[in-house]
Write an enzyme that holds these catalytic residues in place. Sequence first.
Site, PDB file in Angstrom:
ATOM      1  N   CYS A 104      37.926  42.512  38.313  1.00  0.00           N
ATOM      2  CA  CYS A 104      37.953  43.123  36.931  1.00  0.00           C
ATOM      3  C   CYS A 104      37.541  44.483  36.842  1.00  0.00           C
ATOM      4  CB  CYS A 104      37.182  42.033  36.191  1.00  0.00           C
ATOM      5  SG  CYS A 104      37.486  42.382  34.150  1.00  0.00           S
ATOM      6  N   HIS A 199      40.086  37.097  36.826  1.00  0.00           N
ATOM      7  CA  HIS A 199      39.224  36.484  37.129  1.00  0.00           C
ATOM      8  C   HIS A 199      39.400  35.516  38.263  1.00  0.00           C
ATOM      9  CE1 HIS A 199      35.827  38.308  34.927  1.00  0.00           C
ATOM     10  NE2 HIS A 199      36.837  38.836  34.304  1.00  0.00           N
ATOM     11  N   GLU A 201      37.698  33.766  40.160  1.00  0.00           N
ATOM     12  CA  GLU A 201      36.449  32.890  40.180  1.00  0.00           C
ATOM     13  C   GLU A 201      36.444  31.858  38.976  1.00  0.00           C
ATOM     14  OE1 GLU A 201      34.965  36.424  37.615  1.00  0.00           O
ATOM     15  OE2 GLU A 201      36.353  36.114  39.403  1.00  0.00           O
TER      16      GLU A 201
END
Length: 768
Positions: A104, A199, A201
């Site tokens: 990001c 993202h 994650e």
Amino acid sequence: MADTALVDHSPHHPTKAPRLETASNVILIDNYDSFTWNVYQYLVLEGATVTVIRNDEISLEELIAKKPTQLVVSPGPGHPKSDAGISNAAIQYFAGKIPIFGVCMGQQCIIHSFGGKVDVTGEILHGKTSVLKHDGRGAYEGLPPSVIITRYHSLAGTHSTIPECLEVSSFAQLGEDADKTVIMGVRHKQFAVEGVQFHPESILTEHGQTMFRNFLKLTAGTWEGNGKDVAQGGNFTAAAPNPPKATKKVSILEKIYDHRRAAVAKQKTIPSQRPSDLQAAYELSVAPPQISFPDRLRQSAYPLSLMAEIKRASPSKGLIAEHACAPAQARQYAKAGASVISVLTEPEWFKGSIDDLRAVRASLEGLTNRPAILRKEFIFDEYQILEARLAGADTVLLIVKMLDTELLTRLYLYSQSLGMEPLVEVNTPDEMKIAVDLGAQVIGVNNRDLTSFEVDLGTTSRLMDQVPESTIVCALSGISGPKDVEAYKKDGVKAILVGEALMRAPDTAAFVAELLGGQSKKLPLQSRNSPLVKICGTRTEEGARAAIEAGADLIGIILVEGRKRTVPDDVALQISKVVKSTPRPTPYPTEVPQGDTDATSVDYFDHSATTLRHPTRALLVGVFLNQPLSYVLAQQQKLGLDVVQLHGSEPLEWSRLIPVPVIRKFGLDEFGIARRAYHTLPLLDSGAGGSGELLDQMRVKQILKSDDGLRVILAGGLDPLNVTEIIKQLDESGYKIVGVDVSSGVETNGVQDLDKIRSFVQAAKSAF
């Protein structure tokens, strides 16, 4: 996506992988984002040993000392340019040394660090899922062609500014427009540096663990060192929503052009910068006065005219002089003999701005024959031409390669309508024909092909036979030394443009003289044998006559009510008659300028100082202190004052409203001492004058050293016994004292002492 399609991709009851020895010291820079610890979790689950460090709690030296095996830059709020702390410096240092992965904001830092731009996308996304298309390489190795990802961002890298060293590795659709995409991934073509805008994650992102796993397999700082070939292949372009755009090789010129079109379109919507706002300002005649660009090119102290360019960076050379001060550089160029100063105003690739041009124009105010100012820009709209004129440009650049004939003609005629003859740039025989048919008076041949940015210094010479004799031809780009110039002299080229070589030159004037085959035209220092001497506080005809016969140049009378040295109007008129009827003991020779003096630029104060010296008599100075302008003007007319001295806190602008030269008093900490084109000369004094208080000599030195072109009259506690020593104490700055002023120093018991006047004039004249 429908809610039924949302899948939790986070690790459920995860088992940590065995320790990964090749990722034994991963540094994760925390940009103050809660997702940092999700990134940490994914890395640790893959066996990495990770240390989290906030972006403002470590220096680059400390980070280097930790010897990380890999570097990961976390998400974060804000903009990478201002809110990423150590992240950018870390990327720039470790790139090519160890693998780097950005998430990001981490990706945005990668783009910013290598010269790209991060800007708003037009969407604000918070937990939005999108379909990702990728190239199957790097972090995406082994993933299906389309992956569901999660996005939390409103900023992203812009397509038109992605530097050549980076490639787009993935993208997502922008809103509902299938033809527009947002960059979701970038990768360095040589270094093992990769970023993702989304993202991995997040629990809603597919294959996030695999992406981190692929990164942690990297151990070397380059793709070659990791045994990887990451050059983009056919799979990625086939997956793109608009294949022709993805495969087309875009030239640097096209990139810059597209970026400028978008930037100008946006600027035109801003209140105060709209076309109607600029036109209204122009109609108020607020644009600075202009000069003829072709005429100034014909004036040069050298065989060829010099177009000196202010250039902080370029697409081909990168940063050249990032911290250059445009107005200071402009003054150097003017003093070195430049006929034109080219100001690059493109902000992304050349690091310039229209504010540079505005400052350059202000810095040249008051020069006797200032250089013309060129706005060097990628111009495609009348708006940019009007903006240039309002900022002080005398001409603009029109590039034939980027304009169709109809638009070129329209812009050319519009520029002429504002009094500016454009510089028309060409690179090929066809472009030269267009410029000649247009009737351009000044044609610049760019030796650099703007498509490839390759330089061929023979380009100009090959096109000369197409040019009418009356047309001024300028050679542009790639000129670095005298050998590059010789052929142009023989071929009839009238001017050359030099940028990078001048920006890097340690001595601008010497470089210009060597380049153009002439002598360095440094401005002569004020003669140390002829300082101006002003005797102030004169109250009698006898005092005025004695001062003039002793050799004084300026006779000052105080016209301030309530001061002990004030003279009434009837006495002032008698003194005025004496001043104008008493000849100098030795007339100053009247020199007729010879040669090419009109082709050079003389700094304002060097020129203005000459206006305070009459060849056959002294000049009468009326001293005023915070009195109305109307009173000053009336007294000047009534008493026949040759010079007005403003000794209070009067506005600088008054100097332009008073019809005779103006001396303005300044304290040592007062602003505006070196401001050109207002007061004729500044006078340094303490308090209200006449106090006999000496000035702080160290502070005087500092003021004089602050500006090479500054010239002053020195006052404050001078007398026949100390004037010589005080001038000598100024050392190498002493030549900037073009005059001295005395009042109490030639008095005895408050009355002018004729012997002291004679002694002071003699001492002052011999002090230089």
